[in-house]
Design an enzyme around this catalytic site. Structure first.
Site, PDB file in Angstrom:
ATOM      1  N   TYR A 158      68.719  17.164  -1.745  1.00 52.15           N
ATOM      2  CA  TYR A 158      67.496  17.518  -1.010  1.00 52.15           C
ATOM      3  C   TYR A 158      67.835  18.261   0.290  1.00 52.15           C
ATOM      4  CZ  TYR A 158      65.347  14.233  -4.273  1.00 52.15           C
ATOM      5  OH  TYR A 158      64.933  13.611  -5.414  1.00 52.15           O
TER       6      TYR A 158
HETATM    7  C1  LIG Z   1      70.178  12.423  -7.788  1.00 51.30           C
HETATM    8  C2  LIG Z   1      70.407  13.264  -9.023  1.00 51.30           C
HETATM    9  C3  LIG Z   1      69.087  13.728  -9.611  1.00 51.30           C
HETATM   10  C4  LIG Z   1      71.221  14.511  -8.588  1.00 51.30           C
HETATM   11  O1  LIG Z   1      71.453  15.333  -9.686  1.00 51.30           O
HETATM   12  P1  LIG Z   1      72.962  15.760 -10.066  1.00 51.30           P
HETATM   13  O2  LIG Z   1      72.903  16.797 -11.105  1.00 51.30           O
HETATM   14  O3  LIG Z   1      73.726  14.525 -10.378  1.00 51.30           O
HETATM   15  O4  LIG Z   1      73.426  16.337  -8.684  1.00 51.30           O
HETATM   16  P2  LIG Z   1      74.576  17.382  -8.437  1.00 51.30           P
HETATM   17  O5  LIG Z   1      75.862  16.811  -8.807  1.00 51.30           O
HETATM   18  O6  LIG Z   1      74.154  18.676  -9.015  1.00 51.30           O
HETATM   19  O7  LIG Z   1      74.517  17.466  -6.859  1.00 51.30           O
HETATM   20  C5  LIG Z   1      73.377  17.978  -6.225  1.00 51.30           C
HETATM   21  C6  LIG Z   1      73.788  18.788  -5.042  1.00 51.30           C
HETATM   22  O8  LIG Z   1      74.331  17.906  -4.054  1.00 51.30           O
HETATM   23  C7  LIG Z   1      75.628  18.317  -3.717  1.00 51.30           C
HETATM   24  N1  LIG Z   1      76.449  17.131  -3.462  1.00 51.30           N
HETATM   25  C8  LIG Z   1      76.593  16.065  -4.289  1.00 51.30           C
HETATM   26  N2  LIG Z   1      77.435  15.178  -3.727  1.00 51.30           N
HETATM   27  C9  LIG Z   1      77.806  15.707  -2.529  1.00 51.30           C
HETATM   28  C10 LIG Z   1      78.660  15.260  -1.487  1.00 51.30           C
HETATM   29  N3  LIG Z   1      79.292  14.086  -1.547  1.00 51.30           N
HETATM   30  N4  LIG Z   1      78.786  16.052  -0.409  1.00 51.30           N
HETATM   31  C11 LIG Z   1      78.158  17.245  -0.309  1.00 51.30           C
HETATM   32  N5  LIG Z   1      77.326  17.717  -1.271  1.00 51.30           N
HETATM   33  C12 LIG Z   1      77.174  16.956  -2.375  1.00 51.30           C
HETATM   34  C13 LIG Z   1      76.141  19.109  -4.890  1.00 51.30           C
HETATM   35  O9  LIG Z   1      77.115  20.059  -4.487  1.00 51.30           O
HETATM   36  C14 LIG Z   1      74.882  19.800  -5.405  1.00 51.30           C
HETATM   37  O10 LIG Z   1      74.592  20.960  -4.662  1.00 51.30           O
HETATM   38  P3  LIG Z   1      74.071  22.278  -5.417  1.00 51.30           P
HETATM   39  O11 LIG Z   1      72.947  21.843  -6.339  1.00 51.30           O
HETATM   40  O12 LIG Z   1      73.588  23.155  -4.324  1.00 51.30           O
HETATM   41  O13 LIG Z   1      75.241  22.780  -6.165  1.00 51.30           O
HETATM   42  C15 LIG Z   1      71.212  12.476 -10.102  1.00 51.30           C
HETATM   43  O14 LIG Z   1      72.519  12.215  -9.623  1.00 51.30           O
HETATM   44  C16 LIG Z   1      70.550  11.161 -10.505  1.00 51.30           C
HETATM   45  O15 LIG Z   1      69.744  11.149 -11.408  1.00 51.30           O
HETATM   46  N6  LIG Z   1      70.922  10.043  -9.835  1.00 51.30           N
HETATM   47  C17 LIG Z   1      70.378   8.731 -10.155  1.00 51.30           C
HETATM   48  C18 LIG Z   1      68.890   8.655  -9.918  1.00 51.30           C
HETATM   49  C19 LIG Z   1      68.498   9.084  -8.525  1.00 51.30           C
HETATM   50  O16 LIG Z   1      69.078   8.654  -7.541  1.00 51.30           O
HETATM   51  N7  LIG Z   1      67.454   9.942  -8.446  1.00 51.30           N
HETATM   52  C20 LIG Z   1      66.924  10.453  -7.187  1.00 51.30           C
HETATM   53  C21 LIG Z   1      65.836   9.590  -6.728  1.00 51.30           C
HETATM   54  S1  LIG Z   1      65.043  10.215  -5.289  1.00 51.30           S
END
Ligand SMILES: CC(C)(COP(=O)(O)OP(=O)(O)OC[C@H]1O[C@@H](n2cnc3c(N)ncnc32)[C@H](O)[C@@H]1OP(=O)(O)O)[C@@H](O)C(=O)NCCC(=O)NCCS
Length: 188
Positions: A153
């Protein structure tokens, strides 16, 4: 060969028809990790989906590999009389409530199965769900902790509106976030 992950649109009717599958994604993404009685939580979640699909401005994207659903993002237009909207509006100063919630798309859910996480799919779902929305703003709640969701986000311009926020009856602190949609390019 592993099928590629594609992002597809679900109509409200398609969403209701797929609610069992969608609730199973929720089970694996959240309920099994965070709830002492995951089955109960999944039933609760499944039961609200039909109601959510009826909201004005409902929009849903799912991530699929072949026919398997691996991720879900959905939301709708927020408004008075909806629980989340009313609780958050009451906690914000009235001018901010109007600014952020007056013409707002609520991002209700964004989650992926554990195997689909960490591969950029969440970002794709997020971006496609919010692309071309007619609203001025979007709003969401997420755990007030440095999670992968929060990184996602923040990288996309969401800002905190309320920190350490306790929903009625909830134990964990939440962050309420807002996104200004007016400066985003219209859908091509
Ligand atoms: C949260 C969720 C939707 C994120 O989706 P994802 O595909 O796993 O996320 P990504 O690995 O693509 O990471 C998202 C972004 O954060 C960044 N990011 C992730 N971890 C990071 C870290 N430790 N430091 C810096 N950036 C980070 C990634 O680089 C990526 O950036 P980009 O999209 O600009 O490339 C997923 O992990 C999930 O379903 N989690 C469990 C349920 C949840 O928590 N849902 C959200 C409820 S509000």
């Amino acid at each position: 060969m592993t099928p590629q992950i594609e992002i597809v649109d679900l109509s409200p009717e398609g969403f209701v028809a797929a609610r069992r599958e969608i609730a199973e994604v929720y089970r694996r993404a959240f309920a099994e990790q965070q709830y002492p009685h995951p089955d109960r939580e999944v039933v609760r979640f499944r039961n609200v989906l039909s109601r959510h699909a009826e909201h004005s401005g409902f929009r849903c994207k799912v991530a699929r590999s072949g026919q398997e659903v691996l991720g879900v993002a959905y939301g709708y237009t927020g408004g008075s009389g909806q629980w989340w909207h009313d609780v958050v509006a009451a906690a914000l100063p009235s001018e901010e409530a109007e600014q952020w919630l007056g013409d707002c798309f609520e991002l209700v859910e964004l989650h992926l199965t554990p195997e689909a996480q960490g591969r950029g799919v969440g970002g794709r779902l997020h971006d496609e769900l919010l692309s071309g929305l007619p609203h001025s703003t979007a709003a969401l709640s997420t755990l007030d902790a440095r999670t992968r969701a929060l990184y996602l986000y923040e990288k996309r311009g969401w800002v905190p509106l309320l920190t350490n926020f306790a929903f009625p009856g909830g134990a964990k602190p939440f962050l309420i976030m807002g996104l200004d949609l007016t400066s985003r390019a219209p859908a091509s």
